[in-house]
Design an enzyme around this catalytic site. Structure first.
Site, PDB file in Angstrom:
ATOM      1  N   SER A 103      -3.057 -30.837 -91.458  1.00  0.00           N
ATOM      2  CA  SER A 103      -3.242 -29.548 -92.121  1.00  0.00           C
ATOM      3  C   SER A 103      -4.364 -29.589 -93.158  1.00  0.00           C
ATOM      4  CB  SER A 103      -1.915 -29.113 -92.742  1.00  0.00           C
ATOM      5  OG  SER A 103      -1.973 -27.775 -93.181  1.00  0.00           O
ATOM      6  N   ASP A 242      -7.577 -23.364 -93.591  1.00  0.00           N
ATOM      7  CA  ASP A 242      -7.435 -24.800 -93.801  1.00  0.00           C
ATOM      8  C   ASP A 242      -7.724 -25.527 -92.491  1.00  0.00           C
ATOM      9  OD1 ASP A 242      -5.099 -24.194 -92.419  1.00  0.00           O
ATOM     10  OD2 ASP A 242      -3.882 -25.646 -93.505  1.00  0.00           O
ATOM     11  N   ASP A 244      -6.128 -26.869 -90.023  1.00  0.00           N
ATOM     12  CA  ASP A 244      -5.520 -26.505 -88.735  1.00  0.00           C
ATOM     13  C   ASP A 244      -5.333 -25.004 -88.599  1.00  0.00           C
ATOM     14  OD1 ASP A 244      -3.418 -26.338 -90.564  1.00  0.00           O
ATOM     15  OD2 ASP A 244      -1.917 -27.012 -89.125  1.00  0.00           O
ATOM     16  N   ASP A 246      -3.602 -22.701 -90.093  1.00  0.00           N
ATOM     17  CA  ASP A 246      -2.351 -21.962 -90.255  1.00  0.00           C
ATOM     18  C   ASP A 246      -2.213 -21.423 -91.676  1.00  0.00           C
ATOM     19  OD1 ASP A 246      -1.786 -24.321 -91.611  1.00  0.00           O
ATOM     20  OD2 ASP A 246       0.105 -24.716 -90.572  1.00  0.00           O
TER      21      ASP A 246
END
Length: 448
Positions: A103, A242, A244, A246
């Site tokens: 992440s 960010d 990834d 999400d």
């Protein structure tokens, strides 16, 4: 059943150190494959996505080996956002989805997140059962039923087409100049392409991943890069994702940041006006600002709080039949569209309001006055448990008495990093700073 390997968002750690080693990824893949293998079915399918970290290649190969060893057929998506894995797990009728990502963490870290066949992240109970399987022998497939692996070339394209359908019918982004910061991460191709195809003038930053620059001085945890680009290019709005994709932060034309609380406040208000907000409530975590709660109450809406972690937000949403939730950190969960936080979809919802109302981002991104809030992180070494120290507990209790009736204090261990997070809110800004400083000093002493 207790969990030691899994945290609040899958398994996390430093690449090539336990548990983020190729050996553990192989065993974890085998355990997950065995857990999701349905007896009596001829074929089993798992999709694997990843972000742009260098260690993703190693973990992808190890997971593939483990999964195929238990008879799972693996479909490799390559770099795609985390929400794309949730979406494609369902649309491709897979038994399991896997996202390889840490992440918002730096490139040295990585993680493995699992999605069930419904596209939602696994429950604590399911993760505990998979973890328990690691302690014993994992039953492997017979030679003739070992799985195959195949690269899926159009997975990102399928996700992009879906994302565009979340923009209200007839709405275009013509005339909007948008900065999109992809954090050199998983959405570095998907996000700019979607915005351009919907008519926006796109200024893309953080779109040159090299395996080691994910989240480095860019993205939702370092919004200065997007803010500077917005001002330099005279953009109407900035969207900062960010690693990834999400999470999302929104920036107005002056480069000022709106976090997840402000974005959720806007969406909850508009959805309620349109009769779309199910249950008359927004689900958020204990970290969300008190100002958000007051904003909702003033409109006859509720704020339902959960433990920190978007998985717990989603669990409460599903239990209560709610369709909007998220975190201050920028996870925005809209179960009408997605099974997990989707920064790109949330960004499009914000742009849709700009297009529909003609209002500037500066107006839409300031839905409520925030109660002064301070968050400080204290890193601790392995083996330390600073929050268990009697001296720390005594200091926390004393500071809680000081803010009683004026605010609140929340102290917790991070579920993804060796950090103690010290958060407090208080109408008295001077008292707030003193209280947080006192607690942080006590935790630092205990952490050595």
């Amino acid at each position: 059943m207790t969990r030691k390997l899994f945290g609040t968002d899958g398994v996390r750690g430093r690449a090539n150190s336990f548990p983020m080693t190729a050996e553990m990824a192989l065993r974890l893949g085998a355990a997950a494959g065995r857990y999701f293998r349905r007896e009596g079915r001829a074929a089993h399918r798992v999709v694997i996505g990843k972000d742009t970290r260098l260690s993703g290649y190693m973990l992808e190969n190890a997971l593939t080996a483990g999964l195929t060893s238990t008879g799972m057929n693996v479909l490799l998506l390559g770099p795609v956002p985390t929400p794309a894995v949730g979406f494609l797990t369902r649309s491709m009728r897979a038994d399991l989805g896997v996202m390889i990502s840490a992440s918002h963490n730096p490139h040295q870290d990585n993680g493995i997140k699992f999605f069930g066949p419904d596209g939602f992240k696994l429950s604590d109970e399911a993760e505990a059962e998979i973890e328990a399987m690691l302690a014993g022998e994992i039953a492997l497939a017979a030679p003739e039923t070992i799985g195959r692996a195949k690269r899926i070339e159009d997975g990102r394209g399928r996700y992009q087409e879906f994302v565009k359908t979340t923009l209200p019918a007839g709405v275009r982004l013509d005339g909007l100049k948008v900065v999109i910061d992809c954090a050199n991460g998983a959405a570095y191709r998907a996000a700019p392409e979607v915005l351009w195809e919907l008519g926006a003038e796109v200024i893309a930053v953080g779109v040159a991943p090299n395996g080691k620059n994910i989240n480095e001085n860019c993205g939702s945890t370092h919004v200065q890069t997007a803010a500077e680009a917005v001002v330099a290019h005279g953009a109407d709005v900035g969207i900062s994702l960010d690693g990834d994709a999400d999470r999302v932060m929104i920036l107005d034309a002056r480069g000022r940041v709106a976090d997840g609380d402000q974005i959720m406040a806007l969406m909850a208000t508009r959805w309620a006006e349109d009769g779309r907000l199910r249950g008359g409530a927004l689900v958020a975590t204990v970290m969300s600002n008190l100002g958000l709660e007051r904003h909702l109450e003033g409109r006859g809406l509720r704020l339902e709080r959960t433990a920190v972690g978007d998985r717990y937000v989603v669990e409460r949403m599903r239990e209560g039949g709610f369709n909007l939730g998220g975190e201050q950190s920028g996870h925005i969960v809209m179960t009408d569209y997605a099974t997990t936080g989707d920064g790109l979809v949330a960004g499009l919802q914000f742009l849709a309001e700009m297009a529909r109302t003609g209002e500037a981002a500066e107006v839409l991104a300031r839905q409520f006055v925030e109660v002064p809030q301070m968050l400080r992180n204290v890193r601790y070494s392995a083996g330390k448990a600073p929050l268990e120290a009697a001296a720390v507990q005594s200091v926390i209790a004393e500071q809680e008495r000081r803010v009683q009736g004026k605010g609140r204090i929340l102290i917790r261990k991070s579920g993804t990093e060796p950090l103690v997070r010290v958060m407090a809110e208080c109408e008295d800004a001077a008292l707030l700073e003193e209280v947080v400083g006192t607690i942080v000093a006590a935790v630092e002493r205990a952490a050595g």
